[in-house]
Design a protein around this motif. Structure first.
Motif, PDB file in Angstrom:
ATOM      1  N   GLN A  88      33.259  43.328 112.247  1.00  0.00           N
ATOM      2  CA  GLN A  88      32.639  42.179 111.584  1.00  0.00           C
ATOM      3  C   GLN A  88      31.625  42.653 110.544  1.00  0.00           C
ATOM      4  N   LEU A  89      30.878  43.712 110.865  1.00  0.00           N
ATOM      5  CA  LEU A  89      29.915  44.266 109.920  1.00  0.00           C
ATOM      6  C   LEU A  89      30.629  44.814 108.680  1.00  0.00           C
ATOM      7  N   VAL A  90      31.709  45.533 108.889  1.00  0.00           N
ATOM      8  CA  VAL A  90      32.489  46.080 107.765  1.00  0.00           C
ATOM      9  C   VAL A  90      33.050  44.942 106.924  1.00  0.00           C
ATOM     10  N   ARG A 121      20.765  44.610 105.175  1.00  0.00           N
ATOM     11  CA  ARG A 121      20.489  43.185 104.984  1.00  0.00           C
ATOM     12  C   ARG A 121      21.231  42.336 106.015  1.00  0.00           C
ATOM     13  N   VAL A 122      22.513  42.644 106.226  1.00  0.00           N
ATOM     14  CA  VAL A 122      23.314  41.892 107.194  1.00  0.00           C
ATOM     15  C   VAL A 122      22.780  42.121 108.607  1.00  0.00           C
ATOM     16  N   MET A 123      22.504  43.365 108.931  1.00  0.00           N
ATOM     17  CA  MET A 123      22.037  43.666 110.291  1.00  0.00           C
ATOM     18  C   MET A 123      20.640  43.134 110.554  1.00  0.00           C
ATOM     19  N   LYS A 124      19.825  43.063 109.546  1.00  0.00           N
ATOM     20  CA  LYS A 124      18.477  42.522 109.718  1.00  0.00           C
ATOM     21  C   LYS A 124      18.547  41.037 110.086  1.00  0.00           C
ATOM     22  N   CYS A 133      30.177  43.191 104.902  1.00  0.00           N
ATOM     23  CA  CYS A 133      29.718  44.060 103.803  1.00  0.00           C
ATOM     24  C   CYS A 133      30.773  44.132 102.703  1.00  0.00           C
ATOM     25  N   SER A 134      32.013  44.261 103.109  1.00  0.00           N
ATOM     26  CA  SER A 134      33.101  44.331 102.137  1.00  0.00           C
ATOM     27  C   SER A 134      33.166  43.051 101.309  1.00  0.00           C
ATOM     28  N   GLU A 135      33.009  41.913 101.974  1.00  0.00           N
ATOM     29  CA  GLU A 135      33.052  40.624 101.278  1.00  0.00           C
ATOM     30  C   GLU A 135      31.892  40.482 100.296  1.00  0.00           C
ATOM     31  N   GLN A 136      30.701  40.861 100.714  1.00  0.00           N
ATOM     32  CA  GLN A 136      29.530  40.729  99.840  1.00  0.00           C
ATOM     33  C   GLN A 136      29.566  41.723  98.687  1.00  0.00           C
ATOM     34  N   LEU A 137      30.061  42.933  98.935  1.00  0.00           N
ATOM     35  CA  LEU A 137      30.097  43.956  97.886  1.00  0.00           C
ATOM     36  C   LEU A 137      31.232  43.744  96.893  1.00  0.00           C
ATOM     37  N   SER A 138      32.226  42.931  97.263  1.00  0.00           N
ATOM     38  CA  SER A 138      33.393  42.753  96.395  1.00  0.00           C
ATOM     39  C   SER A 138      33.038  42.116  95.053  1.00  0.00           C
TER      40      SER A 138
END
Length: 156
Positions: A109-111, A97-100, A114-119
Motif C-alpha cells: 500500500q505504501l509503494v 509524508r505518507v507514513m507521517k 507513493c507511486s500514485e503521488q509521484l506519477s
C-alpha cells in the motif's frame, strides 16, 4: 588558420567564441573522426594543448555536405546523476509524508500510494521506491513491524 593552430591559442578561441573544452571537442572532431579535415601532430586520438593542427590540403570528398559529429559531452552523465539524486529525494519525501499521516502501512500500500503521488512528477520505478524505503529504515525514519515484516511503522 594561416600556418596552423594550437588549441591554447587565444586568438583562435576568441575568433570562434568557444570555451576551452568546446574548442578541444571541435578540434578532435575535425582531426580524429571519419573525415580528417585537419591534420594533427602528434597523430593520436586525444587532443591536448600542445598539439598542432593544420588544414588537410589533400582532403577531398564527393559529398557536398559532410556531417562532422562532436564527441559526446560528459555533462549528460552529470545531468542523469543529478536527476537520479533529485528523484531519490522526492521519493524519500513522499514516503515520509505518507507514513507521517498514516503511522502504519503495509509495504504494498505504501509503494502504491507513493507511486500514485509521484506519477505527476515522473514515472517512479518500484525498485527505487523499495530501495528508498530500506534506506529510510537504516536512517531511522521507518521500521518494520516485529510480528509482520510486510508492515511499516513511522518512526518519529
Amino acid at each position: 588558420m594561416v600556418n596552423g593552430i594550437y588549441p591554447n591559442n587565444s586568438k583562435v578561441k576568441s575568433q570562434l567564441n568557444l570555451a576551452d573544452d568546446d574548442l578541444i571537442r571541435l578540434l578532435q572532431s575535425l582531426s580524429c573522426a571519419k573525415y580528417k579535415i585537419l591534420i594533427k601532430e602528434p597523430s593520436n586520438t586525444t587532443v591536448s594543448s600542445s598539439d598542432y593542427f593544420e588544414l588537410n590540403s589533400k582532403f577531398t570528398d564527393k559529398m557536398r555536405r559532410i556531417r562532422v559529429p562532436l564527441p559526446p559531452v560528459d555533462e549528460r552523465k552529470k545531468v542523469v546523476d543529478d536527476v537520479g539524486k533529485d528523484r531519490r529525494y522526492a521519493i524519500d519525501a513522499y514516503i515520509v509524508r505518507v507514513m507521517k499521516s498514516r503511522k502504519v502501512l503495509p509495504d504494498q500500500q505504501l509503494v502504491a500510494e507513493c507511486s500514485e503521488q509521484l506519477s505527476s512528477m515522473f514515472k517512479p520505478d518500484l525498485k527505487a521506491i523499495k530501495k528508498q524505503m530500506e534506506d529510510l529504515i537504516t536512517r531511522d525514519y521507518l521500521e518494520r513491524d516485529q510480528d509482520n515484516p510486510n508492515l511499516f511503522k513511522y518512526f518519529a
